[in-house]
Design a protein around this motif. Structure first.
Motif, PDB file in Angstrom:
ATOM      1  N   GLN A   1       0.859  -1.192   0.000  1.00 29.11           N
ATOM      2  CA  GLN A   1       0.000   0.000   0.000  1.00 29.11           C
ATOM      3  C   GLN A   1       0.881   1.222   0.000  1.00 29.11           C
ATOM      4  O   GLN A   1       1.927   1.247   0.654  1.00 29.11           O
ATOM      5  CB  GLN A   1      -0.946  -0.023   1.203  1.00 29.11           C
ATOM      6  CG  GLN A   1      -2.101  -0.990   0.944  1.00 29.11           C
ATOM      7  CD  GLN A   1      -3.133  -1.000   2.052  1.00 29.11           C
ATOM      8  OE1 GLN A   1      -2.963  -1.692   3.041  1.00 29.11           O
ATOM      9  NE2 GLN A   1      -4.200  -0.236   1.886  1.00 29.11           N
ATOM     10  N   ASP A   2       0.482   2.230  -0.763  1.00 29.36           N
ATOM     11  CA  ASP A   2       1.271   3.459  -0.744  1.00 29.36           C
ATOM     12  C   ASP A   2       0.389   4.633  -0.345  1.00 29.36           C
ATOM     13  O   ASP A   2      -0.804   4.478  -0.110  1.00 29.36           O
ATOM     14  CB  ASP A   2       2.037   3.682  -2.059  1.00 29.36           C
ATOM     15  CG  ASP A   2       1.198   4.287  -3.165  1.00 29.36           C
ATOM     16  OD1 ASP A   2      -0.040   4.320  -3.031  1.00 29.36           O
ATOM     17  OD2 ASP A   2       1.779   4.720  -4.170  1.00 29.36           O
ATOM     18  N   HIS A   3       0.998   5.779  -0.189  1.00 24.51           N
ATOM     19  CA  HIS A   3       0.291   6.998   0.200  1.00 24.51           C
ATOM     20  C   HIS A   3       0.506   8.001  -0.912  1.00 24.51           C
ATOM     21  O   HIS A   3       1.615   8.494  -1.085  1.00 24.51           O
ATOM     22  CB  HIS A   3       0.869   7.560   1.511  1.00 24.51           C
ATOM     23  CG  HIS A   3       0.631   6.694   2.698  1.00 24.51           C
ATOM     24  ND1 HIS A   3      -0.417   6.881   3.554  1.00 24.51           N
ATOM     25  CD2 HIS A   3       1.307   5.631   3.177  1.00 24.51           C
ATOM     26  CE1 HIS A   3      -0.371   5.976   4.516  1.00 24.51           C
ATOM     27  NE2 HIS A   3       0.670   5.197   4.307  1.00 24.51           N
TER      28      HIS A   3
ATOM     29  N   THR B   1       0.689  12.752  -5.502  1.00 23.92           N
ATOM     30  CA  THR B   1       2.121  12.667  -5.826  1.00 23.92           C
ATOM     31  C   THR B   1       2.361  11.302  -6.453  1.00 23.92           C
ATOM     32  O   THR B   1       1.444  10.495  -6.558  1.00 23.92           O
ATOM     33  CB  THR B   1       2.970  12.744  -4.547  1.00 23.92           C
ATOM     34  OG1 THR B   1       2.765  11.527  -3.805  1.00 23.92           O
ATOM     35  CG2 THR B   1       2.599  13.933  -3.680  1.00 23.92           C
ATOM     36  N   GLY B   2       3.607  11.016  -6.777  1.00 24.48           N
ATOM     37  CA  GLY B   2       3.960   9.664  -7.234  1.00 24.48           C
ATOM     38  C   GLY B   2       3.894   8.654  -6.102  1.00 24.48           C
ATOM     39  O   GLY B   2       3.906   7.451  -6.324  1.00 24.48           O
ATOM     40  N   GLY B   3       3.830   9.119  -4.858  1.00 26.64           N
ATOM     41  CA  GLY B   3       3.818   8.219  -3.693  1.00 26.64           C
ATOM     42  C   GLY B   3       4.771   8.746  -2.632  1.00 26.64           C
ATOM     43  O   GLY B   3       5.916   9.029  -2.928  1.00 26.64           O
TER      44      GLY B   3
ATOM     45  N   VAL C   1       2.693  -0.981 -16.391  1.00 27.52           N
ATOM     46  CA  VAL C   1       3.457  -2.059 -17.026  1.00 27.52           C
ATOM     47  C   VAL C   1       4.891  -2.075 -16.500  1.00 27.52           C
ATOM     48  O   VAL C   1       5.820  -2.448 -17.200  1.00 27.52           O
ATOM     49  CB  VAL C   1       3.428  -1.916 -18.560  1.00 27.52           C
ATOM     50  CG1 VAL C   1       1.989  -1.947 -19.054  1.00 27.52           C
ATOM     51  CG2 VAL C   1       4.107  -0.618 -19.016  1.00 27.52           C
ATOM     52  N   ARG C   2       5.033  -1.705 -15.240  1.00 31.10           N
ATOM     53  CA  ARG C   2       6.340  -1.502 -14.619  1.00 31.10           C
ATOM     54  C   ARG C   2       6.153  -1.691 -13.120  1.00 31.10           C
ATOM     55  O   ARG C   2       5.029  -1.771 -12.636  1.00 31.10           O
ATOM     56  CB  ARG C   2       6.773  -0.068 -14.883  1.00 31.10           C
ATOM     57  CG  ARG C   2       5.613   0.862 -14.496  1.00 31.10           C
ATOM     58  CD  ARG C   2       5.934   2.300 -14.427  1.00 31.10           C
ATOM     59  NE  ARG C   2       4.752   3.083 -14.130  1.00 31.10           N
ATOM     60  CZ  ARG C   2       4.274   3.355 -12.931  1.00 31.10           C
ATOM     61  NH1 ARG C   2       4.878   2.887 -11.860  1.00 31.10           N
ATOM     62  NH2 ARG C   2       3.198   4.084 -12.764  1.00 31.10           N
ATOM     63  N   PHE C   3       7.262  -1.739 -12.397  1.00 33.03           N
ATOM     64  CA  PHE C   3       7.176  -1.755 -10.942  1.00 33.03           C
ATOM     65  C   PHE C   3       6.683  -0.394 -10.446  1.00 33.03           C
ATOM     66  O   PHE C   3       6.976   0.641 -11.064  1.00 33.03           O
ATOM     67  CB  PHE C   3       8.548  -2.012 -10.329  1.00 33.03           C
ATOM     68  CG  PHE C   3       8.980  -3.453 -10.388  1.00 33.03           C
ATOM     69  CD1 PHE C   3       8.446  -4.386  -9.508  1.00 33.03           C
ATOM     70  CD2 PHE C   3       9.934  -3.874 -11.302  1.00 33.03           C
ATOM     71  CE1 PHE C   3       8.852  -5.711  -9.545  1.00 33.03           C
ATOM     72  CE2 PHE C   3      10.341  -5.200 -11.352  1.00 33.03           C
ATOM     73  CZ  PHE C   3       9.798  -6.116 -10.470  1.00 33.03           C
ATOM     74  N   GLY C   4       5.972  -0.390  -9.332  1.00 35.13           N
ATOM     75  CA  GLY C   4       5.578   0.874  -8.701  1.00 35.13           C
ATOM     76  C   GLY C   4       6.779   1.509  -8.025  1.00 35.13           C
ATOM     77  O   GLY C   4       7.711   0.829  -7.618  1.00 35.13           O
ATOM     78  N   ASP C   5       6.726   2.808  -7.923  1.00 36.02           N
ATOM     79  CA  ASP C   5       7.764   3.551  -7.206  1.00 36.02           C
ATOM     80  C   ASP C   5       7.029   4.421  -6.202  1.00 36.02           C
ATOM     81  O   ASP C   5       6.307   5.337  -6.628  1.00 36.02           O
ATOM     82  CB  ASP C   5       8.540   4.405  -8.221  1.00 36.02           C
ATOM     83  CG  ASP C   5       9.755   5.069  -7.595  1.00 36.02           C
ATOM     84  OD1 ASP C   5       9.827   5.131  -6.366  1.00 36.02           O
ATOM     85  OD2 ASP C   5      10.621   5.550  -8.356  1.00 36.02           O
ATOM     86  N   PRO C   6       7.039   4.158  -4.921  1.00 33.41           N
ATOM     87  CA  PRO C   6       8.028   3.398  -4.148  1.00 33.41           C
ATOM     88  C   PRO C   6       7.683   1.941  -3.798  1.00 33.41           C
ATOM     89  O   PRO C   6       8.421   1.332  -3.014  1.00 33.41           O
ATOM     90  CB  PRO C   6       8.087   4.211  -2.859  1.00 33.41           C
ATOM     91  CG  PRO C   6       6.695   4.675  -2.637  1.00 33.41           C
ATOM     92  CD  PRO C   6       6.128   4.908  -4.024  1.00 33.41           C
ATOM     93  N   GLU C   7       6.624   1.358  -4.380  1.00 33.90           N
ATOM     94  CA  GLU C   7       6.266  -0.006  -3.969  1.00 33.90           C
ATOM     95  C   GLU C   7       7.395  -1.008  -4.238  1.00 33.90           C
ATOM     96  O   GLU C   7       7.594  -1.957  -3.476  1.00 33.90           O
ATOM     97  CB  GLU C   7       5.011  -0.469  -4.718  1.00 33.90           C
ATOM     98  CG  GLU C   7       3.735   0.244  -4.304  1.00 33.90           C
ATOM     99  CD  GLU C   7       3.405   1.414  -5.223  1.00 33.90           C
ATOM    100  OE1 GLU C   7       4.337   2.094  -5.705  1.00 33.90           O
ATOM    101  OE2 GLU C   7       2.204   1.652  -5.453  1.00 33.90           O
ATOM    102  N   CYS C   8       8.094  -0.818  -5.344  1.00 37.38           N
ATOM    103  CA  CYS C   8       9.179  -1.742  -5.718  1.00 37.38           C
ATOM    104  C   CYS C   8      10.221  -1.863  -4.604  1.00 37.38           C
ATOM    105  O   CYS C   8      10.690  -2.956  -4.292  1.00 37.38           O
ATOM    106  CB  CYS C   8       9.850  -1.233  -6.997  1.00 37.38           C
ATOM    107  SG  CYS C   8      11.180  -2.272  -7.587  1.00 37.38           S
TER     108      CYS C   8
END
Ligand code: AMP
Ligand code: GLY
Length: 424
Positions: A210-212, A224-226, A285-292
């Protein structure tokens, strides 16, 4: 195995950190890397969006695998070019990347396989869009069809705001990305990001994070992007996992293969966990940032054979191994982000932060100048920590943040509040 890693943010630092732990790795090349990554591999001076230079560099060094972080180069056809050069690429073709680069394509595929997602309609004319809005209930969700780096989604409480979003997008506020728009049903629930690695036919699940997305505490302020992330995600139960694989991931992977656009790489499903199960908000189609970064800290399996198998169509079904620990990540961002911000202030204390129990720091927007580390982006550092529980991990991550000496940044103080509340 020689690997070329494309990208230079926090996501790529964590991928490089994990790849560098593989006994199979012989050399890691970076396009372009960052001050954190550069200690793990060899910077090539090639930028992440220069497709010609990436293909040439991969050929020159005889790399066995290109791992692509950001989506823009994939949508522009990097994987297709590498395929022509017979160089294995972890990342989808431009055709398959349409799952992210075109919201209406994603919706078409989801509808074709009956995957649960918000009801929607697409428009290129403002008058028709406005008429449709008047048949819908608030809040209204208006989205640009194309890639808009997180700026293409408007959630409007009133018709006036929704009309303004329609006019802005179709009026060219985001250029070509908004030439077509999607209006969709508002989904109420808790969000989670879920990831699978696929080789065109087989998919292997990763974990949910989970991100914010909002800039400020209490999930307030601009998107934001996270700003932080954590795993495990209490909302993502085993039952939700199974429904997500069966109703969304597996049918979509099969449908893409059937349509001649097999999906290779990592598929990131942005989900709303609603009362009646998971619903698809979007694909990336990519890793999440910052989830990765959180996933890389928790993955026990060697990632390199998995990335290579996905790139070469040799993925074996099954599960990867994961730590039973929790992981939390705090983003330190430049004051002003996601709006205008200054660059160039000095950062110190990363070694002290990494001396804290369980802490690893990933660079997101940093640069070296005259031997000093300086801020060079909106999201600047990712402080990650592992712990036995989410609470442990969060406390350790904030201890790490406390060691960073950087006067021009801010961070959220409530990362993982939902999960912490769930465990009270
Ligand atoms: P997207 O770029 O499509 O992921 O949208 C950005 C954010 O807007 C998502 O992470 C959600 O928080 C929110 N959002 C997008 N679509 C919807 C929807 N249909 N209902 C509720 N929230 C949404
Ligand atoms: N953190 C959300 C994303 O990478 O899109």
């Amino acid at each position: 195995m020689k690997v070329l890693l494309v990208g230079g943010g926090g996501r790529e630092h964590s991928l490089g950190w994990k790849i560098a732990q593989s006994p199979l790795l012989t050399q890691l090349y970076l396009a372009p890397g960052n001050p954190g990554l550069n200690r793990l591999g060899e910077p090539t001076g090639v930028s992440a969006d220069d497709i010609d230079a990436i293909v040439m560099t991969a050929r020159r060094h005889g790399v066995d695998l290109v791992v692509v972080g950001p989506e823009a180069t994939l949508a522009a056809g990097l994987a297709d070019r590498l395929a022509q050069a017979s160089i294995p690429c972890f990342g989808p073709s431009a055709g398959a990347a349409a799952l992210e680069s075109s919201k209406s394509y994603m919706k078409e595929i989801a509808t074709a396989v009956g995957a649960p997602t918000a009801a929607y309609a697409r428009f290129t004319e403002a008058a028709a869009a406005r008429n449709y809005l008047r048949t819908q209930k608030a809040p209204f969700v208006v989205k640009a069809d194309g890639l808009a780096a997180g700026k293409g989604v408007f959630i409007a409480e009133t018709l006036t705001e929704a009309d303004a979003a329609v006019d802005d997008l179709l009026g060219g506020a985001l250029g070509a990305a908004g030439r077509e728009i999607v209006i969709e049903e508002f989904l109420d629930g808790e969000e989670a990001s879920f990831f699978v690695i696929a080789d065109g036919k087989t998919s292997v699940p990763l974990i949910a994070v989970q991100d914010h997305k909002r800039a400020f505490d209490g999930d307030k302020g601009p998107n934001t992007g996270g700003m932080g992330a954590y795993s495990p995600a209490p909302v993502f139960t085993d039952a939700i996992h199974d429904q997500t694989m069966k109703k969304i991931i597996e049918p979509v992977i099969a449908e893409m293969a059937r349509r001649g656009r097999p999906f290779k790489g990592v598929l990131f499903a942005g989900l709303m966990i609603c009362e009646d199960g998971p619903k698809l908000i979007e694909f990336n189609v990519r890793f999440g940032d910052p989830e990765c970064q959180v996933m890389m800290r928790l993955m026990q399996s060697d990632i390199l054979p998995v990335l290579h198998a996905a790139a070469t169509g040799a993925l074996k079904p099954g599960e990867l191994e994961w730590s039973r620990d929790a992981c939390a990540l705090i983003v330190m961002a430049a004051n002003g982000y996601p709006g205008a911000y200054a660059k160039g202030s000095t950062i110190a204390g990363i070694e002290r932060a990494e001396a804290c129990d369980g802490v690893v720091v990933f660079h997101a927007g940093t640069k070296m100048r005259d031997g000093a580390l300086i801020a060079d982006g909106g999201r600047v550092l990712n402080i990650t920590a592992r712990g036995h529980t989410i609470r442990d991990a969060v406390e350790r991550a904030y201890r790490g943040v406390g060691e960073i000496d950087w006067s021009d940044g801010f961070y959220r103080r409530d990362i993982a509040w939902r999960a912490l509340k769930a465990f009270l």
